[in-house]
Scaffold this active site. Structure first.
Site, PDB file in Angstrom:
ATOM      1  N   ARG A   1     -14.540 -15.591   4.722  1.00 55.37           N
ATOM      2  CA  ARG A   1     -14.617 -15.231   3.303  1.00 55.37           C
ATOM      3  C   ARG A   1     -15.069 -16.382   2.411  1.00 55.37           C
ATOM      4  O   ARG A   1     -15.461 -16.155   1.269  1.00 55.37           O
ATOM      5  CB  ARG A   1     -13.278 -14.688   2.799  1.00 55.37           C
TER       6      ARG A   1
ATOM      7  N   GLU B   1      -5.944  -2.087   0.113  1.00 52.96           N
ATOM      8  CA  GLU B   1      -6.802  -2.683   1.128  1.00 52.96           C
ATOM      9  C   GLU B   1      -6.784  -1.842   2.395  1.00 52.96           C
ATOM     10  O   GLU B   1      -5.754  -1.262   2.749  1.00 52.96           O
ATOM     11  CB  GLU B   1      -6.330  -4.101   1.428  1.00 52.96           C
TER      12      GLU B   1
ATOM     13  N   HIS C   1     -10.443  -6.304   1.405  1.00 55.12           N
ATOM     14  CA  HIS C   1      -9.350  -6.675   0.492  1.00 55.12           C
ATOM     15  C   HIS C   1      -9.701  -6.234  -0.944  1.00 55.12           C
ATOM     16  O   HIS C   1      -9.949  -7.059  -1.828  1.00 55.12           O
ATOM     17  CB  HIS C   1      -9.162  -8.188   0.565  1.00 55.12           C
TER      18      HIS C   1
ATOM     19  N   ARG D   1     -11.168 -14.659  -6.629  1.00 60.22           N
ATOM     20  CA  ARG D   1     -10.112 -13.679  -6.875  1.00 60.22           C
ATOM     21  C   ARG D   1     -10.711 -12.392  -7.450  1.00 60.22           C
ATOM     22  O   ARG D   1     -11.181 -12.351  -8.570  1.00 60.22           O
ATOM     23  CB  ARG D   1      -9.086 -14.239  -7.859  1.00 60.22           C
TER      24      ARG D   1
ATOM     25  N   ASP E   1       4.068  -5.962  -2.308  1.00 57.68           N
ATOM     26  CA  ASP E   1       3.268  -6.474  -1.199  1.00 57.68           C
ATOM     27  C   ASP E   1       3.711  -5.733   0.061  1.00 57.68           C
ATOM     28  O   ASP E   1       4.682  -6.128   0.714  1.00 57.68           O
ATOM     29  CB  ASP E   1       3.457  -7.992  -1.060  1.00 57.68           C
TER      30      ASP E   1
END
Length: 314
Positions: A118, A288, A188, A92, A232
């Site tokens: 990732r 992002e 990201h 994170r 978001d």
């Protein structure tokens, strides 16, 4: 170079710079606020790059940039103090590289979120140093047989990371198969801020967006964006640059070939349910850049997609 250079690195001496191969727990310690690291935490191998221009930490898992601090300036990126650095688990914070799809796969929702790359090891393929002492590292990833069983498209991902007074990322994605390949991706980025509730973001005014907190309904950004709850949002076909304005600095985000802008912060309610965010949700915002949703690509056999992002602060 084709071999994985990292396999033979302990310390690589460059001109006025060094690259060290170290366990993550040697760098992100309890003294630095990483309180969850303990004997039960598995460890990841990271590259610590130190020069007169900057300090950066890069995980070979995911080609994931965990830290970038220009000389005489503050850390640009946020990394969760609750990180455990377990192999195979997403980390994170920093800049995860999401590919060959971003978010939930729109064709097969049970596939791993944010793609295959990732949480897997990338190979360090090349290290160079420019005349101005900027360090350049190239990392590469190809899907293995297990990956191809999930996503049956052969591809090559190459990420070049340039470490100087700015952080520059260049991503090159090649379709090595014989079929048209659906492709979406994102840098990201998690940016460290003094308080998400008070920052401002320029470069999205008047833009239409998809609100993922309202079933991807479409709205227009007509007011200043305020991080007073979960945010978001997906802004398609924006491109250009955005400026994150904090109380004491500005962060410039410039991208080419990564036209989608995704803005995210979980807010208090969702963060309380996330064991790697919790009380720290106001310490970052994600801005992002990538190609996703309406900007998703269809990459022809033998085709190449390229994206570049530059981050700087003042």
């Amino acid at each position: 170079m084709t071999a994985d250079i990292a396999a033979s690195i302990d310390t690589l001496e460059l001109r006025n710079a060094q690259i060290h191969l170290r366990p993550a727990s040697d760098i992100f310690t309890s003294a630095d606020g990483f309180s969850t690291l303990n004997s039960e935490s598995a460890d990841l191998t990271v590259l610590e790059c130190i020069s007169e221009k900057c300090r950066a930490v890069i995980s070979l898992q995911g080609a994931h940039i965990l830290a970038f601090c220009p000389a005489a300036k503050e850390e640009l990126l946020w990394l969760s103090p609750l990180s455990r650095f377990r192999p195979g688990d997403a980390i994170r914070g920093g800049i995860p590289i999401c590919l060959p799809w971003f978010g939930v796969n729109r064709r097969q929702a049970d596939l791993p979120k944010h793609g295959l790359a990732r949480t897997q090891l990338w190979s360090l393929d090349d290290v160079q140093q420019a005349a101005d002492d900027t360090i350049s590292l190239r990392l590469v990833f190809r899907p293995n047989s297990e990956d191809l069983a999930l996503f049956p498209y052969a591809f090559l991902a190459e990420l070049t990371i340039e470490l100087g007074t700015e952080l520059r990322l260049s991503l090159r994605l090649s379709n090595e198969g014989q079929e048209l390949m659906p492709l979406s991706f994102a840098f990201h980025s998690y940016f460290s801020v003094s308080d998400a509730a008070v920052i401002k973001l320029e470069g999205i005014d008047g833009r239409e967006y998809l609100d993922n907190c309202q079933g991807l309904s479409r709205f227009v950004q007509s007011d200043s964006l305020v991080f007073d709850r979960e945010i978001d949002r997906v802004y398609e076909a924006v491109g250009a640059n955005q400026t994150l304005i904090d109380s004491h600095r500005k962060i410039e985000i410039d991208g080419r070939g990564c036209d989608t802008v995704v803005i995210w912060n979980p807010g208090a309610v969702l963060a309380a349910k996330m064991d790697d965010v919790g009380q720290y949700y106001r310490d970052y915002v994600c801005v992002e850049r990538g190609m996703a949703f309406g900007d998703e690509l269809q990459l022809a056999a033998g085709g190449v997609a390229e994206a570049k992002m530059t981050l700087s602060s003042s």
